[in-house]
Design an enzyme around this catalytic site. Structure first.
Site, PDB file in Angstrom:
ATOM      1  N   ARG A 125       2.307  41.055 -42.226  1.00 36.66           N
ATOM      2  CA  ARG A 125       2.061  39.632 -41.949  1.00 36.66           C
ATOM      3  C   ARG A 125       3.303  38.761 -42.157  1.00 36.66           C
ATOM      4  NH1 ARG A 125      -2.933  40.611 -44.615  1.00 36.66           N
ATOM      5  NH2 ARG A 125      -4.537  40.966 -43.074  1.00 36.66           N
ATOM      6  N   LYS A 147      10.665  31.495 -30.934  1.00 37.02           N
ATOM      7  CA  LYS A 147       9.756  32.264 -30.066  1.00 37.02           C
ATOM      8  C   LYS A 147      10.189  33.714 -30.122  1.00 37.02           C
ATOM      9  CE  LYS A 147       8.371  29.293 -26.229  1.00 37.02           C
ATOM     10  NZ  LYS A 147       8.489  29.206 -24.756  1.00 37.02           N
ATOM     11  N   GLU A 189      20.525  30.353 -17.966  1.00 35.54           N
ATOM     12  CA  GLU A 189      19.995  29.417 -18.972  1.00 35.54           C
ATOM     13  C   GLU A 189      20.902  28.189 -19.135  1.00 35.54           C
ATOM     14  OE1 GLU A 189      17.058  29.891 -19.946  1.00 35.54           O
ATOM     15  OE2 GLU A 189      16.623  31.984 -20.410  1.00 35.54           O
ATOM     16  N   LYS A 232      18.933  22.572 -27.005  1.00 34.30           N
ATOM     17  CA  LYS A 232      17.725  23.333 -27.371  1.00 34.30           C
ATOM     18  C   LYS A 232      17.172  22.854 -28.708  1.00 34.30           C
ATOM     19  CE  LYS A 232      15.155  27.471 -27.409  1.00 34.30           C
ATOM     20  NZ  LYS A 232      15.014  28.824 -26.958  1.00 34.30           N
ATOM     21  N   GLU A 242       5.526  24.133 -28.446  1.00 35.15           N
ATOM     22  CA  GLU A 242       5.366  23.999 -26.994  1.00 35.15           C
ATOM     23  C   GLU A 242       4.014  23.376 -26.616  1.00 35.15           C
ATOM     24  OE1 GLU A 242       7.468  27.003 -24.510  1.00 35.15           O
ATOM     25  OE2 GLU A 242       5.553  27.112 -23.487  1.00 35.15           O
ATOM     26  N   ARG A 246       8.430  20.796 -24.938  1.00 34.58           N
ATOM     27  CA  ARG A 246       9.225  22.048 -24.931  1.00 34.58           C
ATOM     28  C   ARG A 246       9.064  22.821 -23.632  1.00 34.58           C
ATOM     29  NH1 ARG A 246      10.050  26.599 -29.780  1.00 34.58           N
ATOM     30  NH2 ARG A 246      11.306  27.991 -28.516  1.00 34.58           N
ATOM     31  N   ASN A 250      11.111  25.758 -19.765  1.00 34.48           N
ATOM     32  CA  ASN A 250      10.593  26.790 -18.858  1.00 34.48           C
ATOM     33  C   ASN A 250      11.030  26.557 -17.415  1.00 34.48           C
ATOM     34  OD1 ASN A 250       8.925  28.613 -20.487  1.00 34.48           O
ATOM     35  ND2 ASN A 250       7.904  26.706 -21.040  1.00 34.48           N
ATOM     36  N   HIS A 253      11.531  29.486 -15.243  1.00 28.95           N
ATOM     37  CA  HIS A 253      10.973  30.666 -15.903  1.00 28.95           C
ATOM     38  C   HIS A 253       9.631  31.097 -15.326  1.00 28.95           C
ATOM     39  CE1 HIS A 253      14.214  29.873 -18.634  1.00 28.95           C
ATOM     40  NE2 HIS A 253      13.903  30.908 -19.394  1.00 28.95           N
ATOM     41  N   HIS A 257       9.856  34.739 -14.610  1.00 31.83           N
ATOM     42  CA  HIS A 257       9.088  35.769 -15.325  1.00 31.83           C
ATOM     43  C   HIS A 257       8.283  36.629 -14.351  1.00 31.83           C
ATOM     44  CE1 HIS A 257       9.136  33.696 -19.550  1.00 31.83           C
ATOM     45  NE2 HIS A 257      10.287  34.240 -19.228  1.00 31.83           N
ATOM     46  N   HIS A 270      17.485  38.761 -17.058  1.00 31.84           N
ATOM     47  CA  HIS A 270      16.678  37.573 -17.327  1.00 31.84           C
ATOM     48  C   HIS A 270      17.302  36.314 -16.701  1.00 31.84           C
ATOM     49  CE1 HIS A 270      13.965  34.885 -19.394  1.00 31.84           C
ATOM     50  NE2 HIS A 270      14.995  34.216 -19.882  1.00 31.84           N
TER      51      HIS A 270
HETATM   52  P1  NAD Z   1      20.137  41.837 -23.957  1.00 32.22           P
HETATM   53  O1  NAD Z   1      19.735  41.657 -25.366  1.00 32.22           O
HETATM   54  O2  NAD Z   1      19.571  43.002 -23.223  1.00 32.22           O
HETATM   55  O3  NAD Z   1      21.724  41.887 -23.914  1.00 32.22           O
HETATM   56  C1  NAD Z   1      22.335  42.106 -22.683  1.00 32.22           C
HETATM   57  C2  NAD Z   1      23.313  43.301 -22.741  1.00 32.22           C
HETATM   58  O4  NAD Z   1      24.489  42.865 -23.408  1.00 32.22           O
HETATM   59  C3  NAD Z   1      22.796  44.504 -23.521  1.00 32.22           C
HETATM   60  O5  NAD Z   1      23.179  45.664 -22.820  1.00 32.22           O
HETATM   61  C4  NAD Z   1      23.549  44.437 -24.850  1.00 32.22           C
HETATM   62  O6  NAD Z   1      23.772  45.716 -25.396  1.00 32.22           O
HETATM   63  C5  NAD Z   1      24.843  43.791 -24.429  1.00 32.22           C
HETATM   64  N1  NAD Z   1      25.504  43.014 -25.479  1.00 32.22           N
HETATM   65  C6  NAD Z   1      24.973  42.012 -26.221  1.00 32.22           C
HETATM   66  N2  NAD Z   1      25.932  41.470 -26.987  1.00 32.22           N
HETATM   67  C7  NAD Z   1      27.077  42.146 -26.729  1.00 32.22           C
HETATM   68  C8  NAD Z   1      28.416  42.042 -27.193  1.00 32.22           C
HETATM   69  N3  NAD Z   1      28.790  41.092 -28.053  1.00 32.22           N
HETATM   70  N4  NAD Z   1      29.320  42.918 -26.715  1.00 32.22           N
HETATM   71  C9  NAD Z   1      28.980  43.874 -25.799  1.00 32.22           C
HETATM   72  N5  NAD Z   1      27.742  44.004 -25.307  1.00 32.22           N
HETATM   73  C10 NAD Z   1      26.800  43.140 -25.766  1.00 32.22           C
HETATM   74  O7  NAD Z   1      19.774  40.554 -23.078  1.00 32.22           O
HETATM   75  P2  NAD Z   1      20.137  39.004 -23.241  1.00 32.22           P
HETATM   76  O8  NAD Z   1      20.581  38.566 -21.917  1.00 32.22           O
HETATM   77  O9  NAD Z   1      20.984  38.758 -24.434  1.00 32.22           O
HETATM   78  O10 NAD Z   1      18.696  38.367 -23.552  1.00 32.22           O
HETATM   79  C11 NAD Z   1      17.648  38.428 -22.610  1.00 32.22           C
HETATM   80  C12 NAD Z   1      16.346  38.387 -23.371  1.00 32.22           C
HETATM   81  O11 NAD Z   1      16.222  37.143 -24.061  1.00 32.22           O
HETATM   82  C13 NAD Z   1      15.136  38.486 -22.448  1.00 32.22           C
HETATM   83  O12 NAD Z   1      14.229  39.415 -22.976  1.00 32.22           O
HETATM   84  C14 NAD Z   1      14.536  37.098 -22.503  1.00 32.22           C
HETATM   85  O13 NAD Z   1      13.148  37.100 -22.310  1.00 32.22           O
HETATM   86  C15 NAD Z   1      14.909  36.667 -23.896  1.00 32.22           C
HETATM   87  N6  NAD Z   1      14.903  35.202 -24.091  1.00 32.22           N
HETATM   88  C16 NAD Z   1      14.185  34.726 -25.144  1.00 32.22           C
HETATM   89  C17 NAD Z   1      14.171  33.374 -25.409  1.00 32.22           C
HETATM   90  C18 NAD Z   1      13.436  32.854 -26.625  1.00 32.22           C
HETATM   91  O14 NAD Z   1      13.295  31.641 -26.772  1.00 32.22           O
HETATM   92  N7  NAD Z   1      12.983  33.725 -27.489  1.00 32.22           N
HETATM   93  C19 NAD Z   1      14.900  32.497 -24.586  1.00 32.22           C
HETATM   94  C20 NAD Z   1      15.621  33.020 -23.522  1.00 32.22           C
HETATM   95  C21 NAD Z   1      15.630  34.395 -23.289  1.00 32.22           C
END
Ligand code: NAD
Length: 399
Positions: A125, A147, A189, A232, A242, A246, A250, A253, A257, A270
């Site tokens: 939890r 989130k 983004e 943000k 949200e 907030r 989106n 998105h 999505h 993404h």
């Molecule tokens: P990711 O975590 O898959 O990273 C992208 C790639 O970059 C991966 O292959 C990773 O290994 C590589 N990488 C990351 N940092 C690195 C570094 N410093 N050096 C070398 N390689 C590196 O994807 P992302 O684009 O970071 O994030 C996308 C995710 O974020 C999606 O799942 C999306 O839904 C989520 N997201 C969440 C929110 C939220 O509010 N929680 C907001 C936007 C996006």
């Protein structure tokens, strides 16, 4: 080592400090953020790529300061963000006697941050966790706001919760190892903030020759990252859960999505899906009279100029409409959309009629995303392809 800038984010669970800088000192991280939590064990959750670059040093530092460290490393990519992998991590935590006094460190991009945050929010939890975002996308967006969650075959981020980290540690020096396509991906983004919230950022991006110009200029990169973080934080502080405002975040998105889900989380990154989603939202906005044609074209021109987008070819309107039916923002079967109505301005619509939606999708898909062929990025093949590693095993080590 550089002194970090500190931004305290006001949340319902107390202030969340965000430390931002280039070349932050991990010794400070341990002394000021980890040690005060007095953890009985620390779990580092990372992916293989990020762990190779940054994980070992962090693990050694924590061990040298007397912490018991368990490291869990996932295959990189979106296909790791699922319940099966979360269950594997629960098993590692349980097998290593993690308790409510234990702490997780999410070291990686948005995938690791969302997944580790989800595990932290649900194991026993709730454990405390720190976000250590290493991708540009995670630094400007996903590490902030609490989130956390995982994907499901029915929908992107379908299973999750709001859970604030104890702190966020954003070192832009990590961006030096980020592959160019992942750097570009974050601009989905970044453009979102510019188009719906931040007019000066929009002007800055419109004047940019290319995304590479940001990467090549440390001061400009720092300014872009800071502006997005501030945008943000301002939204999250006003509407953490949200309930209303907030939802502006989106923008792009809803369609994005649906594309990610339809592409089984491997076809589009993404940020790419969000960028395509923003183009679609603007076309829909024109169709329902919420967006001026001239602004829709100008915004689309900016998105396309900065980002080479994959074509959505092969997807059908019916499939995407089915995924849109699962959107978390739908109310009583009515579709909710965010539009950009000018640089840094937005409008919400809760009554978008299905025929307008269908027609917009059909037109967009028939035109192959309406991108000039030369500006398209080739989509990933499909299925368990190059980018998405199969959601196979995690590996773990214990000190
Ligand atoms: P990711 O975590 O898959 O990273 C992208 C790639 O970059 C991966 O292959 C990773 O290994 C590589 N990488 C990351 N940092 C690195 C570094 N410093 N050096 C070398 N390689 C590196 O994807 P992302 O684009 O970071 O994030 C996308 C995710 O974020 C999606 O799942 C999306 O839904 C989520 N997201 C969440 C929110 C939220 O509010 N929680 C907001 C936007 C996006």
């Amino acid at each position: 080592m550089a002194q970090p800038e500190r931004i305290d984010i006001r949340t319902t669970s107390g202030p969340v400090p965000l430390f931002l800088g280039c070349g932050l000192d991990p010794v400070v991280l341990e002394a000021e953020l980890v040690r005060p939590l007095a953890p009985d064990a620390i779990g580092i959750v990372s992916d293989t790529t990020v762990f190779r670059h940054y994980g070992r040093d962090l693990e050694s530092l924590l061990e040298s300061r007397g912490h018991r460290v368990v490291t869990v490393v996932l295959p990189p990519g979106e296909t790791s963000k699922n319940l099966e992998i979360a269950v594997e991590i629960y098993g590692e935590l349980c097998g290593n006697h993690f308790s409510r006094r234990s702490v997780l460190l999410a070291l990686g991009g948005g995938v690791v941050g969302d997944l580790a945050g989800f595990v932290a929010g649900t194991y026993m939890r709730g454990l405390r966790f720190l976000q250590l975002p290493t991708s540009l996308l995670a630094q400007v967006d996903s590490s902030i706001g609490g989130k956390v969650g995982v994907n499901h075959r029915c929908g992107k981020n379908l299973v999750g919760l709001f859970r604030q980290p104890a702190a966020i540690w954003t070192d832009t020096r990590c961006l030096s190892t980020l592959p160019p396509e992942e750097y570009l991906n974050a601009f989905g983004e970044i453009l979102k903030y510019a188009l719906v919230l931040d007019e000066p950022l929009c002007a800055r991006l419109e004047a940019l020759p290319s995304v590479e110009a940001v990467r090549a200029d440390e001061a400009l990169q720092a300014e872009v990252v800071r502006r997005c973080i501030r945008a943000k934080v301002a939204v999250v502080e006003q509407d953490e859960h949200e309930a209303g405002y907030r939802r502006v975040l989106n923008f792009g998105h809803t369609f994005g999505h649906a594309l990610e889900t339809a592409g089984r989380y491997v076809r589009f990154r993404h940020g790419e899906a969000v960028a395509l989603g923003m183009l679609l939202a603007q076309e829909l906005g024109v169709a329902v009279g919420a967006v001026e044609r001239s602004w829709a074209d100008r915004a689309a021109g900016l998105v396309r100029r900065l980002l080479p987008l994959p074509s959505p070819e092969g997807h059908a309107a019916d499939g995407l409409l089915r995924h849109l039916g699962h959107d978390k923002k739908n109310v009583a079967g009515r579709h909710f959309f965010v539009f950009s109505t000018g640089p840094g301005r937005f409008a919400f619509r809760e009554d978008v009629p299905e025929p307008a939606l269908r027609q917009t999708l059909e037109r967009f898909l028939a035109a192959g995303g309406a991108a000039p062929a030369g500006a398209r990025r080739k989509p990933a093949a499909c299925g368990r392809c190059s980018r998405g590693s199969p959601p196979a095993m995690i590996s773990s080590t214990t000190s």
